[in-house]
Design an enzyme around this catalytic site. Structure first.
Site, short mmCIF file in Angstrom:
data_model
loop_
_atom_site.label_atom_id
_atom_site.label_comp_id
_atom_site.label_asym_id
_atom_site.label_seq_id
_atom_site.Cartn_x
_atom_site.Cartn_y
_atom_site.Cartn_z
N ARG A 37 102.97 78.67 -11.66
CA ARG A 37 104.13 79.36 -11.10
C ARG A 37 104.72 78.60 -9.91
O ARG A 37 105.93 78.66 -9.68
CB ARG A 37 103.73 80.78 -10.70
CG ARG A 37 103.53 81.70 -11.91
CD ARG A 37 103.05 83.08 -11.49
NE ARG A 37 102.89 83.95 -12.64
CZ ARG A 37 103.74 84.91 -12.99
NH1 ARG A 37 104.84 85.11 -12.26
NH2 ARG A 37 103.53 85.67 -14.04
N ASP A 55 97.16 84.63 -4.97
CA ASP A 55 97.23 85.80 -5.83
C ASP A 55 97.19 87.05 -4.94
O ASP A 55 96.20 87.31 -4.26
CB ASP A 55 96.05 85.80 -6.80
CG ASP A 55 96.14 86.90 -7.84
OD1 ASP A 55 96.94 87.85 -7.66
OD2 ASP A 55 95.40 86.82 -8.85
N ASN A 81 109.07 90.37 -1.25
CA ASN A 81 109.73 90.61 -2.54
C ASN A 81 108.75 90.88 -3.67
O ASN A 81 109.08 91.62 -4.61
CB ASN A 81 110.59 89.38 -2.87
CG ASN A 81 111.05 89.37 -4.30
OD1 ASN A 81 112.05 89.98 -4.65
ND2 ASN A 81 110.32 88.66 -5.15
N TYR A 153 103.45 103.29 -9.87
CA TYR A 153 104.50 102.40 -9.37
C TYR A 153 105.39 103.14 -8.36
O TYR A 153 105.69 102.61 -7.28
CB TYR A 153 105.33 101.89 -10.54
CG TYR A 153 106.51 101.03 -10.13
CD1 TYR A 153 106.32 99.71 -9.73
CD2 TYR A 153 107.80 101.54 -10.14
CE1 TYR A 153 107.40 98.92 -9.35
CE2 TYR A 153 108.88 100.76 -9.76
CZ TYR A 153 108.68 99.46 -9.37
OH TYR A 153 109.75 98.68 -8.99
N LYS A 157 105.91 102.23 -4.34
CA LYS A 157 107.19 101.92 -3.72
C LYS A 157 107.51 102.89 -2.58
O LYS A 157 108.18 102.50 -1.61
CB LYS A 157 108.29 101.90 -4.77
CG LYS A 157 108.17 100.71 -5.72
CD LYS A 157 108.19 99.39 -4.94
CE LYS A 157 108.10 98.17 -5.80
NZ LYS A 157 108.16 96.92 -5.02
N THR A 186 115.41 91.41 -15.18
CA THR A 186 114.39 90.40 -14.92
C THR A 186 113.23 90.67 -15.87
O THR A 186 113.26 91.63 -16.65
CB THR A 186 113.87 90.47 -13.47
OG1 THR A 186 113.28 91.78 -13.26
CG2 THR A 186 115.00 90.27 -12.46
#
Length: 256
Positions: A37, A55, A81, A153, A157, A186
């Site tokens: 990556r 990681d 991000n 999730y 957030k 994305t």
């Protein structure tokens, strides 16, 4: 010109933020999970100042990442991000025994916040699904309920939004904000998402680059440069303190 660090910048919104900020003349340090990556990050943004690896699902690697990032600093702007989506069909824990979504989306930005000096501008990414987050001070990882990846999730957030506002409260000298980028096409957002990646990066780039008074204010939850009202837990000082307490217990690292 600013020195900017962006986590999760090998692809998606993070890579697009880097592209736009480099085009504006800033020095941008990228972050990637591993060697492959990292190569992809530099291929996407060959004019980046550097790329650091680690990681975020590992406390040890995130700690080492913070040290590597500090060697590239100090930073004028840090953009938290990186994030993990909610598509996991079952609950997974990392090698540190932490639920994976909570680890990547909450524990990692907490550790980086604690270990990298607070920048003049700090930007944390959330999601509109933070509105569906459920605050439970006795079970921040949702371990006592039936697994629901999207709920995990949403909770994460909400938690990262709480972290951002807590940092803003503790550091009034900095401009600290949390951004909902929208539903963006994305790998995470998927092909059905209605907004392009350029739009998903726009508010973060504005916050990092602009000297407009609206861009340098602090303690806000933003989408498309407009302030919105977050999940009630985000404005609850006692809830934020309880979250920080749990994060200190998990990591052994106090936030400044």
């Amino acid at each position: 010109m600013s020195r900017i660090f962006i986590t999760g910048s090998s692809q998606g919104i993070g890579a697009e933020c880097a592209r736009q900020l480099i085009a504006l003349g800033h020095d941008v340090v990228l972050h990637a999970r591993d060697d492959a990556r990292a190569a992809a990050a530099l291929e996407a943004n060959p004019r980046a100042a550097a790329v650091v690896k680690g990681d975020l699902a590992s406390i040890e690697q995130t700690t080492a990442l913070a040290a590597a990032a500090n060697e590239q600093g100090p930073f004028d702007v840090v953009i938290h991000n990186a994030g993990l989506g909610g598509k996991a069909p079952e609950r997974e824990t990392t090698a540190d025994g932490i639920e994976r979504i909570f680890h990547v989306n909450v524990v990692a930005p907490y550790l980086l916040t604690a270990l990298i000096p607070v920048a003049e501008r700090m930007i944390y990414l959330t999601s509109g699904l933070e509105a569906d987050g459920r605050w439970n001070p006795y079970d921040v990882q949702g371990s006592t309920r039936e697994w629901d990846g999207m709920q995990a999730y949403s909770d994460s957030k909400m938690h990262v939004s709480m972290l951002a506002i807590e940092v803003a409260t503790r550091h009034p000298e900095a401009a600290v904000n949390v951004v909902d980028p929208g539903w963006i096409r994305t790998n995470m957002g998927g092909s059905e998402a209605w907004d392009p990646v350029e739009l998903g990066a726009e508010t973060q780039v504005w916050l990092a680059d602009s000297d407009e008074p609206a861009a340098t204010a602090t303690g806000r939850y933003l989408k498309r440069r407009e302030e919105l009202e977050p999940n009630p837990a985000v404005r609850d000082a006692d809830a934020r303190a309880a979250l920080v307490y749990e994060l200190i217990k998990l990591t052994g690292v106090p936030v400044p």
